[in-house]
Design a protein around this motif. Structure first.
Motif, short mmCIF file in Angstrom:
data_model
loop_
_atom_site.label_atom_id
_atom_site.label_comp_id
_atom_site.label_asym_id
_atom_site.label_seq_id
_atom_site.Cartn_x
_atom_site.Cartn_y
_atom_site.Cartn_z
N ALA A 184 32.21 38.46 28.98
CA ALA A 184 32.18 38.49 26.86
C ALA A 184 33.06 37.65 26.30
CB ALA A 184 32.99 39.88 27.04
N PRO A 185 32.18 37.31 24.99
CA PRO A 185 33.25 36.42 24.88
C PRO A 185 34.23 36.54 24.15
CG PRO A 185 31.26 37.77 23.28
CD PRO A 185 30.93 37.99 24.33
N LEU A 186 34.90 35.34 23.92
CA LEU A 186 36.03 36.20 23.30
C LEU A 186 36.70 35.57 21.82
CD1 LEU A 186 38.47 34.09 25.99
CD2 LEU A 186 37.90 36.36 25.33
N LEU A 187 35.66 35.98 21.09
CA LEU A 187 34.82 35.71 19.47
C LEU A 187 35.40 36.77 19.01
CD1 LEU A 187 31.24 34.34 19.18
CD2 LEU A 187 33.37 32.87 19.55
N PRO A 188 36.27 36.66 17.61
CA PRO A 188 36.92 37.45 16.49
C PRO A 188 35.95 38.09 16.37
CG PRO A 188 37.79 35.77 15.88
CD PRO A 188 36.73 35.11 16.99
N PHE A 189 36.62 40.04 16.38
CA PHE A 189 36.14 40.27 14.75
C PHE A 189 37.00 41.22 14.32
CE2 PHE A 189 35.16 42.26 18.76
CZ PHE A 189 35.68 43.06 18.93
N THR A 190 37.31 41.93 13.22
CA THR A 190 38.22 42.91 12.67
C THR A 190 37.84 43.88 13.20
OG1 THR A 190 38.20 41.63 10.99
CG2 THR A 190 38.87 42.95 10.08
N ALA A 191 39.21 44.77 13.18
CA ALA A 191 39.35 46.07 13.67
C ALA A 191 39.73 46.49 12.28
CB ALA A 191 40.42 46.33 14.68
N MET A 192 40.57 48.32 11.90
CA MET A 192 40.48 48.81 11.17
C MET A 192 42.27 48.28 10.80
SD MET A 192 39.82 51.60 9.70
CE MET A 192 40.46 52.63 8.26
N GLY A 193 41.82 48.19 9.14
CA GLY A 193 43.27 47.76 8.32
C GLY A 193 43.30 46.14 8.95
N GLY A 194 42.17 45.46 9.23
CA GLY A 194 42.11 44.58 8.44
C GLY A 194 42.51 42.88 10.55
N LYS A 195 43.21 43.82 11.27
CA LYS A 195 43.85 42.69 12.38
C LYS A 195 42.56 42.06 13.01
CE LYS A 195 46.04 43.95 16.70
NZ LYS A 195 46.41 45.27 17.87
N SER A 196 43.30 41.19 13.82
CA SER A 196 42.08 40.24 13.68
C SER A 196 41.57 40.89 15.72
CB SER A 196 42.06 39.05 14.17
OG SER A 196 40.86 38.35 14.99
N THR A 197 40.73 40.88 16.85
CA THR A 197 40.29 41.85 18.14
C THR A 197 39.64 40.50 17.94
OG1 THR A 197 40.36 43.49 19.24
CG2 THR A 197 39.03 43.67 17.55
N SER A 198 39.20 40.91 19.51
CA SER A 198 38.11 40.59 20.63
C SER A 198 37.95 41.48 21.47
CB SER A 198 37.91 38.59 21.00
OG SER A 198 39.52 38.91 21.99
N LEU A 199 36.40 41.28 22.41
CA LEU A 199 36.19 42.44 23.37
C LEU A 199 37.18 41.80 24.16
CD1 LEU A 199 32.69 41.59 23.47
CD2 LEU A 199 33.71 43.45 22.49
N ALA A 200 38.31 41.34 24.84
CA ALA A 200 39.56 40.67 26.19
C ALA A 200 40.04 41.48 25.22
CB ALA A 200 40.09 39.48 25.72
N ASP A 201 40.42 42.15 24.37
CA ASP A 201 41.44 43.70 24.37
C ASP A 201 40.74 44.68 24.51
OD1 ASP A 201 43.32 41.12 22.25
OD2 ASP A 201 42.22 42.33 20.71
N LYS A 227 31.30 37.86 8.62
CA LYS A 227 31.12 36.73 9.15
C LYS A 227 29.67 36.19 10.35
CE LYS A 227 35.56 34.07 6.69
NZ LYS A 227 36.55 33.22 7.83
N LEU A 228 29.82 37.45 10.70
CA LEU A 228 27.96 37.56 11.59
C LEU A 228 28.52 36.83 13.64
CD1 LEU A 228 25.45 36.62 10.03
CD2 LEU A 228 26.26 39.04 9.47
N THR A 229 29.85 36.07 13.24
CA THR A 229 30.16 35.44 14.58
C THR A 229 29.43 35.99 15.51
OG1 THR A 229 32.73 34.79 13.64
CG2 THR A 229 32.20 34.68 16.13
N LEU A 230 29.60 37.28 15.93
CA LEU A 230 29.05 37.60 16.98
C LEU A 230 27.82 38.02 17.43
CD1 LEU A 230 31.52 40.71 18.18
CD2 LEU A 230 31.57 39.03 18.99
N SER A 231 26.97 38.44 16.22
CA SER A 231 25.74 38.17 15.95
C SER A 231 24.52 37.23 16.25
CB SER A 231 25.37 38.99 14.60
OG SER A 231 25.90 40.03 14.91
N VAL A 232 25.54 35.98 15.63
CA VAL A 232 25.08 34.72 16.23
C VAL A 232 25.25 34.26 17.55
CG1 VAL A 232 25.30 32.37 15.80
CG2 VAL A 232 25.42 33.65 13.49
N HIS A 233 26.55 34.59 17.93
CA HIS A 233 26.84 34.41 19.70
C HIS A 233 25.69 34.93 20.43
CE1 HIS A 233 28.56 33.88 23.22
NE2 HIS A 233 28.59 35.03 23.83
#
Length: 201
Positions: free
Chosen positions: A70-87, A155-161
């Motif tokens: 799984a990519p370690l790219l960041p996306f946003t959770a509820m409340g604006g917190k940055s998360t990734s699939l590693a979490d 920002k489409l980080t995951l979609s681009v990946h």
């Protein structure tokens, strides 16, 4: 030549110039995909608007990426917190990439929410939207899709990946390795999805 004759001729020319019911041969109609049509009439167009039906699931299962991490790219959770699939490592994760403006995405959302509810505690179902919170929150609330937590990727980080066409859904095992992915709309509450999701370990 009298002024009446001149006026009559001018009116005739004006009428002839406005009559453009038949397009010139070199003019091709634009299709919704941005490509140029050959001018052929499809069966749907020929039979009229009554032939239009609700979109049906067309998703195709792809196992060619099996075993990829799984990519370690960041996306946003509820409340604006940055998360990734590693979490989410340590349990299977079903990642769905979607958008409020995507017809097949919207069509499959109720079945995805039902599956999230059914698999609660077993498989994390993460629907990551390409929109912002102002669009996603009322969209999910208005359709009573509360089983789907809000995640954003404006920002489409995951979609681009993933080079994803929406919707794209990826299943990762508890080890963070891909098992399969589905591109296109899918019935996530159906028998085929149930069989696929049984592979989550």
């Amino acid at each position: 030549m009298s002024s009446r004759t001149v006026i009559a001729c001018l009116l005739g020319l004006m009428v002839a110039g406005c009559d453009k019911q038949s397009p010139a041969p070199e003019q091709a109609a634009n299709t919704s995909s941005g490509e140029v049509s050959s001018g052929e009439v499809t069966s749907g167009e020929a039979s009229g608007a009554s032939a239009i039906e609700a979109p049906k699931p067309t998703g195709a299962v792809d196992r060619s990426h099996k075993g990829e991490a799984a990519p370690l790219l960041p996306f946003t959770a509820m409340g604006g917190k940055s998360t990734s699939l590693a979490d989410f490592r340590g349990r299977p994760v079903l990642v769905n990439l979607w958008a409020t403006w995507c017809g097949p995405c919207v069509a499959e959302m109720p079945t995805l929410a039902a599956t999230a509810q059914r698999l609660k505690g077993k498989v994390a179902v993460i629907a990551v939207a390409q929109d912002d919170m102002a669009k996603v929150k009322p969209f999910l609330a208005g359709r009573k899709l509360d089983a789907l937590p809000i995640y954003l990727d404006p920002k489409l980080t995951l979609s681009v990946h993933y080079k994803a066409n929406l919707p794209t859904t990826i299943l990762y095992g508890a080890d963070g390795k891909e098992i399969w992915r589905v591109t296109g709309g899918f019935d996530w509450a159906g028998a085929e999805a149930t069989k696929l999701l049984a592979e989550a370990k």
